[in-house]
Motif scaffolding. Structure first.
Motif, mmCIF file in Angstrom:
data_model
loop_
_atom_site.group_PDB
_atom_site.id
_atom_site.type_symbol
_atom_site.label_atom_id
_atom_site.label_comp_id
_atom_site.label_asym_id
_atom_site.label_seq_id
_atom_site.Cartn_x
_atom_site.Cartn_y
_atom_site.Cartn_z
ATOM 1 N N GLU A 143 45.413 42.148 45.902
ATOM 2 C CA GLU A 143 44.809 41.851 44.601
ATOM 3 C C GLU A 143 45.221 42.924 43.592
ATOM 4 O O GLU A 143 45.595 44.034 43.975
ATOM 5 N N PRO A 144 45.188 42.598 42.281
ATOM 6 C CA PRO A 144 45.807 43.460 41.262
ATOM 7 C C PRO A 144 45.240 44.865 41.139
ATOM 8 O O PRO A 144 45.983 45.780 40.764
ATOM 9 N N GLU A 187 44.720 42.347 23.112
ATOM 10 C CA GLU A 187 44.855 40.945 23.500
ATOM 11 C C GLU A 187 44.600 40.046 22.298
ATOM 12 O O GLU A 187 43.673 40.269 21.524
ATOM 13 N N GLN A 222 38.728 40.696 26.696
ATOM 14 C CA GLN A 222 38.484 41.270 28.018
ATOM 15 C C GLN A 222 37.066 41.826 28.131
ATOM 16 O O GLN A 222 36.414 41.693 29.174
ATOM 17 N N GLU A 253 46.271 29.929 42.563
ATOM 18 C CA GLU A 253 47.626 29.685 42.069
ATOM 19 C C GLU A 253 47.951 30.602 40.898
ATOM 20 O O GLU A 253 49.059 31.140 40.804
ATOM 21 N N SER A 254 46.976 30.788 40.007
ATOM 22 C CA SER A 254 47.185 31.656 38.849
ATOM 23 C C SER A 254 47.419 33.100 39.279
ATOM 24 O O SER A 254 48.328 33.772 38.785
ATOM 25 N N LEU A 255 46.613 33.579 40.230
ATOM 26 C CA LEU A 255 46.733 34.958 40.681
ATOM 27 C C LEU A 255 48.027 35.166 41.458
ATOM 28 O O LEU A 255 48.718 36.182 41.283
ATOM 29 N N SER A 299 50.767 33.679 41.048
ATOM 30 C CA SER A 299 51.923 33.632 40.150
ATOM 31 C C SER A 299 52.181 34.974 39.470
ATOM 32 O O SER A 299 53.241 35.189 38.892
ATOM 33 N N ARG A 300 51.208 35.888 39.552
ATOM 34 C CA ARG A 300 51.338 37.190 38.892
ATOM 35 C C ARG A 300 51.974 38.245 39.794
ATOM 36 O O ARG A 300 52.258 39.352 39.356
ATOM 37 N N GLY A 301 52.155 37.932 41.055
ATOM 38 C CA GLY A 301 52.749 38.902 41.968
ATOM 39 C C GLY A 301 52.437 38.545 43.408
ATOM 40 O O GLY A 301 52.020 37.426 43.707
ATOM 41 N N TYR A 344 50.107 38.501 45.477
ATOM 42 C CA TYR A 344 48.659 38.566 45.624
ATOM 43 C C TYR A 344 48.124 37.365 46.393
ATOM 44 O O TYR A 344 48.717 36.293 46.384
#
Length: 362
Positions: free
Chosen positions: A48-49, A235, A293, A345-347, A349-351, A353
């Motif tokens: 996880e990030p 952001e 955020q 799927e979203s997470l 796609s970020r690396g 994870y």
């Protein structure tokens, strides 16, 4: 694969709990769920990030000071303490899992009309956002849920003590201080409906509320906190309250003070507190939308209560007709399962994870 095995396991228990088992059987199931989820969250590796960030804090904890505001003091103390006797970072992850999960599950067991359903909603909506990633705030959220009993019982000292502990894990918990004076009130449904409609309009029109910058301009902020807010402020994406959350807000207001629920549970006052929390969540998420955020982090103190409210909603809609109730269980759980798969799927796609799950010792 393990994510979906746990999902199916919890899905089965939703129906088992609904059979009104005796107290010992309920307690046994509860302890099994607690153990599985705590170990699942607490034994994870670098999937996880925020894992690397927390590992960095652990590796440098001996050189960090309590007064530099880079890391909240109680979390820093835990890192220093474990590091002082040569404990591994895995101990920190497991300990934070215990501290974040247990208060939430105690709340669900004590107040939910189906604690297994509350836990699967929590699993699909909040666990991977915070208990898996933003673990310091996850502990603060858990402490807030645990403290609600003292709002219900009108015990301010206990409530403020727990919120102070939450603040020692995450500074954002300070926003929970006024909740003691609000959550026990019984607002008219008309007022709550109007509030939800106004929030829906503000979000539909994408109106930014420039409240946060004015408030923060009046407050002296520690350097690390100010730097983090500057990063958050960069952001540009609008901080939406989702359509799902608006719809649920209407439904939760609808079931509040419902006579059928009063007949089925002694915890109607906690239901009122829960509905107030959810409405405050959509209000706070909108009023603080200038910094997406920040809005996101604050509103999840309040949206985690969704896991407690959904079983009450199903109880109301089904009117205790078993077949209809079971159909609603299936529908709601599948909807939340879908949201969970989209998040995965979203997470992913970020690396590298989430997939595949791995333990910290791998």
């Amino acid at each position: 694969m393990i994510y979906f095995v746990i999902f199916i396991f919890l899905f089965f228990l939703v129906f088992l709990i609904d059979l009104k088992l005796d107290r010992q059987a309920n307690t046994f199931i509860y302890l099994i769920i607690c153990t599985v989820i705590i170990l699942f969250v607490g034994l994870r590796g670098n999937i996880e990030p925020d894992y690397e960030n927390y590992l960095y804090i652990y590796n440098h904890s001996s050189s960090l000071n309590y007064n530099d505001f880079e890391v909240e003091p109680l979390y820093l103390f835990i890192n220093k303490f474990v590091g002082s006797f040569g404990g591994s970072f895995g101990i920190i992850v497991l300990l934070m899992s215990v501290l974040s999960i247990i208060p939430k599950f105690i709340f669900f067991k004590r107040y939910s009309v189906n604690f297994a359903l509350s836990i699967i909603v929590f699993y699909c909506s909040s666990l991977f956002l915070f208990d898996f990633i933003a673990t310091r705030q996850a502990v603060a959220i858990g402490l807030f849920l645990y403290s609600l009993q003292y709002i219900e019982k009108r015990k301010p000292r206990q409530y403020f003590l727990i919120i102070f502990l939450a603040y020692l894990f995450h500074i954002s918990a300070l926003i929970l201080i006024p909740c003691y004076f609000i959550l026990n009130k019984r607002f008219s449904k008309k007022l709550l409906y109007v509030t939800v409609v106004l929030i829906a309009i503000l979000n539909l029109l994408q109106i930014n509320i420039h409240l946060l910058s004015n408030i923060l301009g009046l407050l002296p902020l520690p350097g690390a906190t100010e730097a983090k807010l500057l990063i958050y402020s960069s952001e540009s994406e609008f901080a939406f309250i989702s359509v799902k959350q608006i719809i649920l807000a209407f439904l939760f207001v609808y079931i509040n003070n419902d006579e059928k629920i009063k007949d089925n549970t002694k915890d109607n006052n906690m239901l009122n507190i829960g509905v107030n929390i959810y409405i405050i969540g959509i209000v706070m998420g909108t009023l603080l939308n200038e910094i997406p955020q920040f809005s996101y982090r604050i509103k999840w103190y309040f949206f985690t209560i969704e896991a407690f409210l959904i079983p009450f909603l199903i109880l109301n809609l089904s009117r205790n007709q078993p077949i209809f109730k079971y159909c609603l269980y299936i529908i709601f759980v599948l909807i939340y399962g879908y949201y969970l798969s989209v998040f995965f799927e979203s997470l992913a796609s970020r690396g590298a994870y989430i997939f595949p799950y791995k333990f910290f010792f791998e």
